[in-house]
Motif scaffolding. Structure first.
Motif, short mmCIF file in Angstrom:
data_model
loop_
_atom_site.label_atom_id
_atom_site.label_comp_id
_atom_site.label_asym_id
_atom_site.label_seq_id
_atom_site.Cartn_x
_atom_site.Cartn_y
_atom_site.Cartn_z
N GLY A 218 -0.22 -10.14 -13.64
CA GLY A 218 1.17 -9.83 -13.36
C GLY A 218 1.49 -8.36 -13.48
O GLY A 218 2.63 -7.97 -13.75
N THR A 219 0.47 -7.51 -13.28
CA THR A 219 0.63 -6.07 -13.45
C THR A 219 0.73 -5.38 -12.10
O THR A 219 -0.09 -5.63 -11.21
CB THR A 219 -0.57 -5.48 -14.22
OG1 THR A 219 -0.71 -6.20 -15.45
CG2 THR A 219 -0.35 -4.00 -14.50
N VAL A 220 1.74 -4.53 -11.95
CA VAL A 220 1.90 -3.78 -10.70
C VAL A 220 1.05 -2.51 -10.80
O VAL A 220 1.49 -1.46 -11.27
CB VAL A 220 3.37 -3.42 -10.43
CG1 VAL A 220 3.51 -2.66 -9.11
CG2 VAL A 220 4.22 -4.68 -10.40
N LYS A 221 -0.19 -2.63 -10.38
CA LYS A 221 -1.10 -1.49 -10.35
C LYS A 221 -2.17 -1.75 -9.31
O LYS A 221 -2.33 -2.87 -8.83
CB LYS A 221 -1.72 -1.24 -11.72
CG LYS A 221 -2.67 -2.32 -12.20
CD LYS A 221 -3.26 -1.95 -13.55
CE LYS A 221 -4.24 -3.00 -14.05
NZ LYS A 221 -4.83 -2.64 -15.35
N GLY A 222 -2.86 -0.69 -8.95
CA GLY A 222 -3.87 -0.82 -7.90
C GLY A 222 -3.54 0.09 -6.73
O GLY A 222 -2.67 0.97 -6.82
N THR A 223 -4.20 -0.14 -5.62
CA THR A 223 -4.07 0.73 -4.44
C THR A 223 -3.07 0.18 -3.44
O THR A 223 -3.04 -1.02 -3.18
CB THR A 223 -5.44 0.90 -3.75
OG1 THR A 223 -6.36 1.47 -4.68
CG2 THR A 223 -5.33 1.81 -2.54
N LEU A 224 -2.24 1.07 -2.91
CA LEU A 224 -1.29 0.73 -1.86
C LEU A 224 -1.58 1.63 -0.67
O LEU A 224 -1.46 2.85 -0.76
CB LEU A 224 0.15 0.94 -2.34
CG LEU A 224 1.26 0.70 -1.30
CD1 LEU A 224 1.28 -0.76 -0.86
CD2 LEU A 224 2.61 1.10 -1.87
N GLU B 18 0.06 -12.79 9.49
CA GLU B 18 -0.87 -13.59 8.72
C GLU B 18 -1.42 -12.86 7.49
O GLU B 18 -2.17 -13.44 6.70
CB GLU B 18 -2.02 -14.07 9.60
CG GLU B 18 -1.56 -14.99 10.73
CD GLU B 18 -2.72 -15.48 11.58
OE1 GLU B 18 -3.87 -15.08 11.30
OE2 GLU B 18 -2.47 -16.25 12.51
N LYS B 19 -1.05 -11.62 7.33
CA LYS B 19 -1.58 -10.83 6.20
C LYS B 19 -0.94 -11.28 4.90
O LYS B 19 0.28 -11.46 4.81
CB LYS B 19 -1.27 -9.35 6.42
CG LYS B 19 -1.84 -8.44 5.34
CD LYS B 19 -1.49 -6.98 5.63
CE LYS B 19 -2.09 -6.06 4.60
NZ LYS B 19 -3.57 -6.06 4.64
N LYS B 20 -1.76 -11.45 3.87
CA LYS B 20 -1.26 -11.77 2.54
C LYS B 20 -1.07 -10.47 1.78
O LYS B 20 -2.04 -9.77 1.47
CB LYS B 20 -2.24 -12.68 1.79
CG LYS B 20 -1.75 -13.07 0.40
CD LYS B 20 -2.75 -13.94 -0.32
CE LYS B 20 -2.24 -14.28 -1.73
NZ LYS B 20 -3.23 -15.11 -2.48
N LEU B 21 0.17 -10.14 1.47
CA LEU B 21 0.45 -8.90 0.77
C LEU B 21 0.10 -9.01 -0.71
O LEU B 21 0.34 -10.03 -1.35
CB LEU B 21 1.93 -8.53 0.92
CG LEU B 21 2.43 -8.20 2.33
CD1 LEU B 21 3.90 -7.82 2.28
CD2 LEU B 21 1.62 -7.09 2.97
N SER B 22 -0.44 -7.92 -1.23
CA SER B 22 -0.74 -7.86 -2.66
C SER B 22 0.55 -7.74 -3.45
O SER B 22 1.64 -7.48 -2.90
CB SER B 22 -1.63 -6.66 -2.96
OG SER B 22 -0.91 -5.45 -2.70
N LEU B 23 0.45 -7.91 -4.77
CA LEU B 23 1.63 -7.73 -5.63
C LEU B 23 2.18 -6.32 -5.50
O LEU B 23 3.40 -6.13 -5.47
CB LEU B 23 1.24 -8.02 -7.09
CG LEU B 23 2.34 -7.81 -8.14
CD1 LEU B 23 3.54 -8.71 -7.86
CD2 LEU B 23 1.80 -8.05 -9.54
N VAL B 24 1.29 -5.33 -5.40
CA VAL B 24 1.74 -3.94 -5.24
C VAL B 24 2.51 -3.78 -3.94
O VAL B 24 3.59 -3.17 -3.91
CB VAL B 24 0.54 -2.97 -5.27
CG1 VAL B 24 0.99 -1.56 -4.91
CG2 VAL B 24 -0.11 -2.97 -6.63
N ALA B 25 1.98 -4.33 -2.84
CA ALA B 25 2.63 -4.20 -1.54
C ALA B 25 3.97 -4.93 -1.53
O ALA B 25 4.96 -4.41 -0.98
CB ALA B 25 1.73 -4.74 -0.44
N ARG B 26 4.03 -6.11 -2.13
CA ARG B 26 5.30 -6.86 -2.18
C ARG B 26 6.33 -6.11 -3.02
O ARG B 26 7.52 -6.07 -2.67
CB ARG B 26 5.07 -8.26 -2.75
CG ARG B 26 4.17 -9.15 -1.91
CD ARG B 26 4.34 -10.62 -2.27
NE ARG B 26 4.19 -10.88 -3.68
CZ ARG B 26 3.03 -11.16 -4.29
NH1 ARG B 26 1.91 -11.16 -3.59
NH2 ARG B 26 2.99 -11.42 -5.58
#
Length: 306
Positions: free
Chosen positions: A89-95, A276-284
């Protein structure tokens, strides 16, 4: 076959740039260090990955195959990172975001505010023209693309987040600058500076004139909004640009907006991705931020510069 992720990362950079020098600069290494790692990789694989003809570097067939494999490997690692972050549940990573050039007048301010709130996000921003944006969108190379003219040939999800008023601009000393409610027919006698074919702004201009059975008289074709503004300031003609690109020039009274009937042409900015793309938590999270807070951020930009 023994390969390290470090070697694959360096190889991918060289293959993408087709340049050892540029890859070394990107990775903050010396060129000899990159060359040594590539030679070790080629030794492990047992075949050359690059060939040099004159001053140009080319991928061998083995290099092309490995380059494709790198996309799969790094893509899978990114997906794993996204999944782990989702579980935590962490908002981190690459966008990864691509934007058309006109959006660069406000996107950096939006990203700055977003990163202050989510400092563990790493943003890869690609700025390019509409043609390349459409290709990247079709190839699913980004999490989101920012554009003002949504394609109708792709199955995409569209998120409107900001008005994009297109205005007619001129040099302040232009004879039309003192007139009000200027009929569009009068502009048909003026020379217009335009962007390249395929530009969203140019498409909107041409559509507007076509709808009124008028011909748009084009002068110079310029590759950026900055070049067009300088051309208008120099008195080379009129143009139509997004109001968001003009804050500094209006504040300095280097450019004026003409009072023209049927203007501004109200367009919009959109965040787009394949349906059809599943957005990541960061993207959402960024998409929610974009739709909720962009208008206020842009108003502050304009208020500080006008």
């Amino acid at each position: 076959m023994y390969m390290t992720l470090r070697q694959l990362t360096l190889f991918e950079a060289v293959a993408r740039h087709l340049s050892f020098t540029r890859a070394a600069a990107e990775m903050c290494l010396t060129q000899p260090a990159v060359s040594t790692q590539i030679k070790q990789l080629e030794s492990h694989i047992g075949t050359p990955l690059f060939e040099q003809i004159g001053k140009k570097v080319y991928l061998t067939q083995a290099g092309k195959e490995l380059y494709e494999a790198c996309h799969d490997i790094f893509g899978r690692i990114e997906m794993l990172e996204m999944t782990l972050n989702e579980l935590q549940g962490t908002v981190k990573g690459t966008l990864k975001i691509s934007v058309v050039t006109t959006a660069t007048y406000f996107i950096p301010h939006i990203l700055s505010t977003f990163l202050k709130r989510y400092p563990e996000v790493n943003i890869r921003l690609n700025v390019t023209n509409r043609t390349q944006i459409l290709q990247r969108l079709a190839d699913n190379e980004d999490d989101l693309v920012i554009m003002g003219q949504v394609p109708d040939q792709l199955n995409v999800s569209i998120h409107q987040f900001l008005d994009n008023p297109l205005v007619v601009l001129a040099k302040p000393s232009h004879p039309l600058a003192s007139e009000s409610n200027i009929p569009l027919e009068k502009l048909a006698n003026e020379i217009f500076l335009v962007r390249e074919h395929g530009s969203g702004t140019r498409l909107a201009m041409e559509r507007c004139f076509d709808e009124h059975n008028l011909t748009l008289k084009t002068g110079m074709e310029l590759g950026s909004s900055e070049a067009i503004k300088q051309g208008v300031i120099a008195g080379l003609g009129l143009s139509v640009l997004s109001r968001h690109t003009l804050s500094l020039e209006l504040a300095a009274k280097m450019i004026t907006i003409l009072d023209v009937k049927n203007f501004p042409l109200m367009r919009h900015w959109y965040a787009v991705h394949l349906t059809e793309k599943k957005l990541s938590l960061v993207a959402r999270t960024f998409l929610d931020f974009l739709t909720a807070e962009t208008k206020e951020i842009v108003q502050k930009i304009d208020g500080n510069q006008l």
